[in-house]
Scaffold this active site. Structure first.
Site, mmCIF file in Angstrom:
data_model
loop_
_atom_site.group_PDB
_atom_site.id
_atom_site.type_symbol
_atom_site.label_atom_id
_atom_site.label_comp_id
_atom_site.label_asym_id
_atom_site.label_seq_id
_atom_site.Cartn_x
_atom_site.Cartn_y
_atom_site.Cartn_z
ATOM 1 N N GLY A 264 -4.499 5.172 9.513
ATOM 2 C CA GLY A 264 -3.095 5.238 9.627
ATOM 3 C C GLY A 264 -2.546 4.130 10.369
ATOM 4 C CG PHE A 265 1.655 3.284 10.314
ATOM 5 C CD1 PHE A 265 1.890 2.091 9.979
ATOM 6 C CD2 PHE A 265 2.099 4.409 9.806
ATOM 7 C CE1 PHE A 265 2.545 1.912 8.663
ATOM 8 C CE2 PHE A 265 3.099 4.270 8.657
ATOM 9 C CZ PHE A 265 3.101 3.067 8.088
ATOM 10 N N GLY A 266 -1.738 4.115 13.471
ATOM 11 C CA GLY A 266 -2.443 3.919 14.601
ATOM 12 C C GLY A 266 -3.829 3.271 14.772
ATOM 13 C CD GLU B 131 13.336 8.522 3.800
ATOM 14 O OE1 GLU B 131 13.775 7.808 4.621
ATOM 15 O OE2 GLU B 131 12.112 9.113 3.590
ATOM 16 N N GLY C 260 -9.346 7.679 11.549
ATOM 17 C CA GLY C 260 -7.970 7.400 11.155
ATOM 18 C C GLY C 260 -7.569 6.306 10.717
ATOM 19 C CG ASP D 286 2.319 11.636 13.665
ATOM 20 O OD1 ASP D 286 3.025 11.048 14.381
ATOM 21 O OD2 ASP D 286 2.598 11.872 12.582
ATOM 22 C CB ALA E 79 5.282 4.661 11.518
#
Lengths: 414, 414
Positions: free
Chosen positions: A12-14, A170, A10, A299, A314
């Site tokens: 992503g942010f992590g 949003e 992954g 997550d 995040a």
């Protein structure tokens, strides 16, 4: 002693924060992701609503990690983990051995026991998702302009958003604004200001993670933008473009789902304990109990701090990634473990349209334009590379003054 | 007398210039296009090679014509013309009546009697085409990095370009540069500088529309970038990723076709006379002989000036569009026809990689960096709206200094 390997699944942010923690370390790092890019998810709704291009909020993971010679990036789909043999299985490539494994595979949307709704409603997690939503929104107005029948045009200009968390708020606000401001002077046969955006929320208020007064403010701000907000209204049925909720039946050109998330299937890969949304239960060091040398962050993990699970945000993923990276690096280099992990909550924000937002920053509650300014600055600073920052800044400035949306592209009618 | 209607089919350079000629005129203009945007085709190869995003070179036609209240933009596919009833037939909407019709539908690539090659090779005419090529190029390197077998990796890093006109030269040069410069420090298992780019050209030289010395310069510049240039070599077969040409057999990850164009089917719609490539034969006023009040401009038309057909270039389409718009407007307003159309050739240019180009500007022949500077300035000025110009400028500057490509996005392996 041969060089050890850390596999991170992954980007992503992590996962990215974890990979960066190994800069200069004497280990090999293999970062595996299904896509080739790191995505700045908080701005994904702006791609879905044609304000930004995919490349403005996504950068090839290889580029971000180019300087770290000990990191190999692989674009591939992980299909499982053999924790005994200590290998990760890939769909399109050979097995990848690991000494330590960090799972940062994130979450997907969940349809609460109605998997069939996934064919009816769009979610917003990936660039492909965002482009699908953009295509549906833009095509609806194009088809309405072509339509002979006013009834048909009305249906085509009706949009339903389910779930009033930050993404739902949003997106709903931005669609309403697009119809009322950006598009109004560009169509000749339809009146785009009559487009309907209906936001259904099963809970009693929008932005439930914020204090009540900010929720109330957000609801009023949405209504001023023209969004019909229906709180306390659970969706009962979605079929063939028709949504039924709270006794109301709505025919919509698009249904956007942002109502609940579930972790991706890492727990099954490991046979590990999971909480109700599928999150892998981890200990205070992010390790998966009973599975040697495997960690889960962000997550996909369920981490309890002070008796409560950490939210799927995040900053949680980033802080966990950085910390687990440090932990594994210390172990690889034969140093003692770092001080225990503790999530620091710097605050949360949600934006409502072109110049309003709500923000909760420690003891401070902000709303309106000042919150929107704070939101803009924080998101620009967080955008990962300088080029993106400049381009997003140009796009935003241009859009703010002109009400335009630069990425309104449709290559064919769906 | 009721208000008259001008229908324009195609929102390319010709159609858009025609529409703009009616600003403030007492006629209704309906502009119909299959997409919702005007595309700056000369930079499309930069989208295909991940340097620019689609939105950097395309803008919604509605936005461009927002200020002209007498213009209605329709996104629809024209399926035919009834020149007796004076209506245009649309696939997804009601017939559209016209008093004057301007056909500006452009050209597509032609496979010289081998329609089956269209499944094997990619062309570069639309944003979808560019994104397909981008996906193929990026995926090839990703798959090569995952591959176990060095033979397979070699095949995945081989690209064939057919046709050495400006598009073929620009694309081949850019792919070679991307492999040798942008990607080389980002992969760990493959050596991207060993990627092969082979450019087949049936004619005796590259850029045949330019003088011989510029052609020779372009060939050397391409070879310096690492492109294998095979002039005088016609492609004999393309099947299952294998290309045979001049006794050579190449297994390629992608075949890009830029070898010949044919007009889109407007001649059939009208039952009008066409030249060999399908272009509608038009008179010196761009009118289609024998069909009342119908004009054809740009790539879909065959217009002879001084005994020679005009080339299929953007400036021809633009100048014809502007002129025909003026003509129809004069007739609608009861004024005399304007002075006859005459194409003014301001010059042509082709770019080869990051800082070289050739340019033919009237009596001047330029090559190398100075030609590239001229090319950059002209293309920035021609880009249609200010926002695009700023963003392309930022992207180019960033790319020039970093060798980076900002739009390297791949959402899944094909």
């Amino acid at each position: 002693m041969s060089r050890k390997t850390v596999v991170i699944v992954g980007a992503g942010f992590g996962g990215l924060a974890a990979a960066r923690a190994f800069r200069g370390a004497d280990v090999d790092v293999v970062l595996i992701d299904r896509t080739n890019h790191h995505l700045f998810q908080p701005l994904l709704y702006q791609v879905a609503t044609a304000a930004l291009s995919p490349a403005d909020i996504a950068t090839a993971s290889r580029t971000l990690l180019r300087g770290q010679k000990n990191v190999t990036v692989l674009m591939g789909e992980v299909t499982g983990v053999d924790a005994t043999a200590k290998v990760v299985r890939l769909k399109d490539g050979p097995d990848q051995a690991y000494d330590w494994l960090i799972l940062a595979t994130g979450a997907a949307y969940s349809f609460f026991g109605h998997p069939e709704w996934s064919d009816e409603a769009e979610v917003l997690k990936s660039l492909d998702d965002a482009l699908t939503i953009r295509r549906k929104l833009l095509a609806a107005f194009e088809k309405a302009e072509l339509a002979d029948d006013p009834e048909e045009a009305r249906r085509l200009m009706t949009f339903v958003v389910v779930g009033a968390g930050p993404t739902g708020v949003e997106t709903a606000g931005t669609i309403a604004e697009m119809a009322r401001m950006t598009l109004r002077h560009e169509f000749r046969r339809i009146d785009t200001t009559r487009a309907r955006v209906i936001l259904f929320e099963a809970g009693p208020r929008v932005l439930a993670a914020f204090p009540e007064d900010l929720s109330a403010y957000a609801k009023t701000a949405l209504e001023e933008l023209g969004v019909e907000v229906r709180t306390g209204t659970a969706v009962e049925m979605i079929a063939d473009g028709v949504v039924r909720a709270g006794g109301e039946t709505v025919e919509a050109a698009a249904v956007l789902w942002s109502a609940g998330v579930e972790a991706r299937p890492a727990a099954q890969w490991l046979g590990a304990e999971a909480v109700r949304n599928g999150g892998v239960v981890v200990g205070s060091d992010c390790a998966v109990p009973g599975v040697a040398d495997v960690f889960a962050i962000g997550d996909v993990a369920s981490f309890r701090q002070d008796g409560k699970p950490l939210p799927g945000l995040a900053p949680v993923a980033k802080q966990q990634g950085k910390w687990v990276g440090k932990l594994v690096r210390a172990r690889a280099e034969g140093r003692p473990d770092p001080a225990p992990f503790r999530y620091r909550d710097w605050g949360t924000m949600a934006v409502i349209g072109r110049s309003k937002a709500v923000a909760l920053l420690g003891p401070w509650k902000l709303k309106g334009f000042i919150a929107w300014l704070a939101w803009s600055m924080v998101h620009l600073m967080l955008l990962i590379d300088f080029r993106s920052r400049v381009i997003v800044y140009v796009n935003w400035t241009w859009a703010w003054f002109t009400m335009g949306r630069g990425a309104r592209l449709l290559t064919r009618l769906p």
